[in-house]
Design an enzyme around this catalytic site. Structure first.
Site, PDB file in Angstrom:
ATOM      1  N   HIS A  49       5.209 -12.979 -35.961  1.00 23.29           N
ATOM      2  CA  HIS A  49       5.703 -12.335 -36.978  1.00 23.29           C
ATOM      3  C   HIS A  49       7.444 -13.387 -37.264  1.00 23.29           C
ATOM      4  O   HIS A  49       7.879 -12.433 -38.417  1.00 23.29           O
ATOM      5  CB  HIS A  49       6.298 -11.446 -35.514  1.00 23.29           C
ATOM      6  CG  HIS A  49       7.618 -10.983 -34.932  1.00 23.29           C
ATOM      7  ND1 HIS A  49       7.366 -11.219 -33.484  1.00 23.29           N
ATOM      8  CD2 HIS A  49       8.532 -11.385 -34.752  1.00 23.29           C
ATOM      9  CE1 HIS A  49       8.252 -11.714 -32.949  1.00 23.29           C
ATOM     10  NE2 HIS A  49       9.547 -11.771 -33.465  1.00 23.29           N
ATOM     11  N   ASP A  85       0.439 -12.761 -31.441  1.00 29.75           N
ATOM     12  CA  ASP A  85       2.117 -12.811 -31.850  1.00 29.75           C
ATOM     13  C   ASP A  85       2.445 -14.580 -31.968  1.00 29.75           C
ATOM     14  O   ASP A  85       3.437 -14.468 -31.136  1.00 29.75           O
ATOM     15  CB  ASP A  85       2.964 -12.022 -31.555  1.00 29.75           C
ATOM     16  CG  ASP A  85       4.034 -11.687 -32.410  1.00 29.75           C
ATOM     17  OD1 ASP A  85       4.139 -12.433 -33.589  1.00 29.75           O
ATOM     18  OD2 ASP A  85       4.895 -11.517 -31.974  1.00 29.75           O
ATOM     19  N   SER A  94      13.497 -14.838 -31.419  1.00 27.22           N
ATOM     20  CA  SER A  94      11.513 -15.667 -31.507  1.00 27.22           C
ATOM     21  C   SER A  94      11.011 -16.892 -31.639  1.00 27.22           C
ATOM     22  O   SER A  94      11.366 -17.068 -32.672  1.00 27.22           O
ATOM     23  CB  SER A  94      11.020 -14.503 -32.419  1.00 27.22           C
ATOM     24  OG  SER A  94      11.276 -13.042 -32.538  1.00 27.22           O
TER      25      SER A  94
END
Length: 237
Positions: free
Chosen positions: A75, A108, A189
């Protein structure tokens, strides 16, 4: 990796976590040598900026191969997957253009490639099998675009299974996730988490990928094939 990748490098006291995971039989709580972890791991952690027709954003990643491969969350770079651009910033501020070599929206995870690593070290990968509830953690990444940020906490729980939104209205499944109370914000992230070492020495033990604030995907999901084959070095779906 909704936050960042995590690597474990800590000093452990000679204690055994109780069932609650917060104390030991000796009454001592093991502590993580945050300074040592930061010194060892930050040079391997990068800040990622991705942009495309759908917008732009930042995240984190870490060098996993000496020839320029970087592990992050899908992402973080998905907006650049179709004709966009990805820039990687190293810990000394130098930047390089990156290409997406593999990604998997359902787990992801994504792999990037840069031509020049500027001689920064590859991050040490370990195993999540030795992680215990209550152990110290150190999170390294670029929350809110602030490169080189370090926060700390403990392992709050293990083996979490969580559904999170993915691309094209699909759902990503976070399996065997490690939960931590260390501060994690947007931009972490793809970054690194450091878990406590099994011995009293300082060592790099475990790399995980942050899928959402507080939850990390064990590194085994990239390294031993739990993800689909699209997340391999040199394969772009």
């Amino acid at each position: 990796m909704a936050g960042g990748a995590i690597v474990a490098a800590t000093k452990s006291s000679a204690s055994t976590p109780a069932s609650s995971g917060t104390s030991s039989a000796s009454g001592k709580v093991s502590a993580c040598d945050v300074t040592s972890v930061a010194d060892k791991v930050l040079p391997s952690v990068v800040t990622i900026a991705a942009s495309g027709q759908g917008g732009s954003g930042t995240g984190s990643g870490e060098l996993i191969k000496p020839d320029g491969y970087i592990l992050t969350n899908n992402h973080v770079i998905a907006v650049a997957a179709n004709g966009g651009s990805v820039q990687v910033q190293f810990s000394d501020g130098q930047t390089e253009r990156a290409t997406i070599t593999g990604r998997d929206s359902l787990t992801d995870l994504a792999v990037l490639k840069v031509d020049d690593t500027h001689h920064f070290p590859v991050i040490a990968l370990g195993s999540s099998s030795t992680v215990k509830v209550g152990e110290a953690t150190v999170v390294l990444g670029a929350p809110l675009g602030l490169s080189g940020t370090v926060t700390s906490g403990i392992v709050s729980a293990l083996d979490r299974t969580i559904q999170v939104p993915a691309e094209n209205d699909k759902t990503a499944l976070l399996v065997s996730a490690i939960q931590t109370d260390a501060s994690i914000n947007p931009g972490n992230s793809g970054g690194a988490i450091n878990g406590e070492a099994a011995t009293s020495s300082v060592q790099l033990q475990e790399l995980t990928l942050t899928k959402k604030p507080g939850d990390q995907v064990p590194v085994e999901y990239w390294r031993s094939g739990h993800t689909t084959t699209t997340v391999t070095l040199g394969t772009q779906p």
